[in-house]
Design an enzyme around this catalytic site. Structure first.
Site, short mmCIF file in Angstrom:
data_model
loop_
_atom_site.label_atom_id
_atom_site.label_comp_id
_atom_site.label_asym_id
_atom_site.label_seq_id
_atom_site.Cartn_x
_atom_site.Cartn_y
_atom_site.Cartn_z
N GLU A 137 0.87 -1.19 0.00
CA GLU A 137 0.00 0.00 0.00
C GLU A 137 0.90 1.22 0.00
O GLU A 137 1.89 1.27 0.72
CB GLU A 137 -0.88 -0.01 1.26
N GLU A 142 -2.56 11.62 2.93
CA GLU A 142 -3.35 11.10 4.04
C GLU A 142 -3.07 11.89 5.30
O GLU A 142 -1.92 12.17 5.62
CB GLU A 142 -3.03 9.62 4.31
#
Ligand SMILES: *[C@@H]1O[C@H](CO)[C@@H](O)[C@H](O)[C@H]1NC(C)=O
Ligand SMILES: *[C@@H]1O[C@H](CO)[C@@H](O)[C@H](O)[C@H]1NC(C)=O
Ligand SMILES: *[C@@H]1O[C@H](CO)[C@@H](O)[C@H](O)[C@H]1NC(C)=O
Ligand SMILES: *[C@@H]1O[C@H](CO)[C@@H](O)[C@H](O)[C@H]1NC(C)=O
Ligand SMILES: *[C@@H]1O[C@H](CO)[C@@H](O)[C@H](O)[C@H]1NC(C)=O
Length: 328
Positions: A137, A142
Site C-alpha cells: 500500500e 493522508e
C-alpha cells in the site's frame, strides 16, 4: 552498508544520469475524468468510518461527483443532509473511486488538486495491490482532522523498510516518523515520512491553490514530491515530464532497504473520504468536545470536505514499451 546503499541511491538522483523518457498512458481530466474509475458502493467496512459510499449513478445524482465550471473533477462528502440524531447508525454519503487500470514499476503518477477535504474527517489519495498488505500500500495523501502536514507512508509484509536514518535534507525533505513498513509494527503506522510544509494538507493547502503530488516508482525505489502551485516544474504538466530534473523529493524509499518487486504488486489508485473511523476517530480530542461521531449529523461540518482535481496522469517509462526480440 547503509552508506553504500545511500551513495548508490544518491547517484541515481544525480542529474547526470541518462534521462528516462516517460509516455503518458492515462490522462484523467475534464469531462471524461470519471470514465476511468469504479465507484465503490457500501459501508466503510475496514475503517469503520461513518460514511456510506455511493455508486456512480447516486453520486452523480447527489452532486457528490461532478465536473465543475472550471473543468475540474469534484469528489465530495454530502454537506446538505441533516442526520437524524436519534439514529446512532446514521452514516453520511461519500465517494470512494478506484482506478480501472493499475500502475507498476516504471511509472510516474501525477495528481493535481486545487482543494482537498479538511475538517473532522479522513481523506486519502492512495494505492493498493489486490491483497492487503501482501501486495503493498502506498499513501500519497493522508491525514486526519485539523492536522496541518501531509503524511507519506508504505504498508507491507515484514522486510520492507525506509532507511533507519532520517533522510531530511540528504535524500528527502520530509521528516522520518517511523522506518518499518511492516503492518504489524507500530499499530500499522507504516514507514512514514511527514511533509515539512503546513501547505501540504488541509486549509493551508487550499489557501495556496493546492499543488501537485508526484510519485515515481522505478528500479531505484519510490520517490514522492509535493509541489506547491507556485513551484510546479515547467515540464511537469506537459506530455514529457522529466523527474530527473526535479529537486529533492519529500519522501524517498530506496530499493536497497525494500525489495519493491517482492513487496509491491501493480497498484490501484484510490480517492476516498471517510468520517471518524480507526485513524480519525482515535485522533479526535481536545480542544474538540464530545465524540467524533457527534459531528456527523450536522452537514455544515462538511463544507470543506471535497477534492477538486484538474487531473490525474499516469506515465510509463518508454523503454518498457519497446518490443524486444529474442537474444536482444
Ligand atoms: C477489508 O479487508 C479485507 C482483509 O484485508 C479485504 O479482503 C477486503 O477486501 C477489505 N474490504 C474493502 C472494502 O476494502
Ligand atoms: C454506519 O457505519 C458504521 C461503521 O462503519 C457501521 O457499524 C454501521 O452499521 C453503519 N450504519 C448503517 C445504517 O449501515
Ligand atoms: C496486518 O496484516 C495481517 C494480515 O497479513 C492482519 O491479520 C493484521 O490484522 C494486520 N495488522 C494490523 C495492525 O493492521
Ligand atoms: C490531458 O487531457 C486534457 C483534456 O481533458 C488536455 O487539455 C491536456 O492537454 C491533456 N494533457 C496532456 C499532457 O496531454
Ligand atoms: C456545501 O459545500 C460546498 C463546497 O464547499 C459549498 O459551496 C456549498 O455552499 C455547501 N452547501 C451548503 C448547503 O452549505
Amino acid at each position: 552498508m547503509h552508506i553504500l546503499f545511500l551513495s548508490g541511491f544518491l547517484a541515481a538522483l544525480s542529474p547526470y544520469v541518462h534521462a528516462v523518457q516517460y509516455v503518458m498512458t492515462q490522462n484523467y481530466s475534464g469531462a471524461n475524468f470519471f470514465d476511468g474509475w469504479n465507484f465503490y458502493n457500501g459501508q466503510d467496512v475496514n475503517n469503520t468510518g461513518r460514511v456510506i459510499y455511493q455508486d456512480k449513478a447516486a453520486a452523480m445524482q447527489q452532486q457528490l461527483a461532478y465536473i465543475n465550471s472550471a473543468g475540474n473533477a469534484v469528489i465530495k462528502v454530502d454537506n446538505t443532509t441533516i442526520g437524524d440524531q436519534s439514529n446512532p447508525e446514521f452514516n453520511r454519503s461519500s465517494v470512494k473511486i478506484l482506478s480501472q487500470v493499475t500502475y507498476s514499476s516504471g511509472s510516474l503518477v501525477l495528481m493535481d488538486a486545487v482543494h482537498m477535504p479538511f475538517g473532522v474527517l479522513w481523506p486519502a489519495f492512495w494505492s493498493v495491490g489486490p491483497v492487503w498488505p501482501d501486495d503493498g500500500e502506498i499513501d500519497i495523501v493522508e491525514n486526519v482532522n485539523m492536522r496541518t502536514n501531509n503524511q507519506y507512508s508504505l504498508h507491507t509484509l515484514d522486510g520492507c523498510r525506509h532507511p533507519e536514518v532520517d533522510g531530511q535534507d540528504t535524500f528527502e525533505t520530509g521528516t522520518l516518523t517511523n522506518a518499518d513498513c511492516f503492518n504489524q509494527t507500530s499499530y500499522n503506522t507504516g514507514c512514514l515520512v511527514r511533509d515539512p510544509s503546513e501547505n501540504s494538507y488541509g486549509s493551508g493547502f487550499a489557501s495556496i491553490g493546492g499543488g501537485v503530488f508526484a510519485l515515481l516508482w522505478d528500479a531505484s525505489g519510490i520517490k514522492i514530491w509535493f509541489f506547491q502551485r507556485s513551484a510546479i516544474p515547467a515540464d511537469l504538466p506537459t506530455a514529457n515530464p522529466n523527474p530527473s530534473s526535479w529537486p529533492m523529493p519529500v519522501a524517498a524509499y530506496p530499493a536497497a532497504s525494500c525489495d519493491f518487486n517482492k513487496f509491491f504488486s501493480p497498484q490501484t489508485l484510490i480517492f476516498q473520504t471517510t468520517i471518524c473511523g480507526g485513524f480519525a476517530g482515535s485522533n479526535y480530542g481536545p480542544p474538540c468536545t464530545g465524540e467524533c461521531e457527534d459531528l456527523v449529523y450536522n452537514p455544515a461540518n462538511y463544507n470543506d470536505a471535497y477534492f477538486e482535481i484538474p487531473y490525474v496522469r499516469i506515465f510509463t517509462d518508454s523503454s518498457l514499451c519497446v518490443i524486444r526480440f529474442p537474444g536482444e
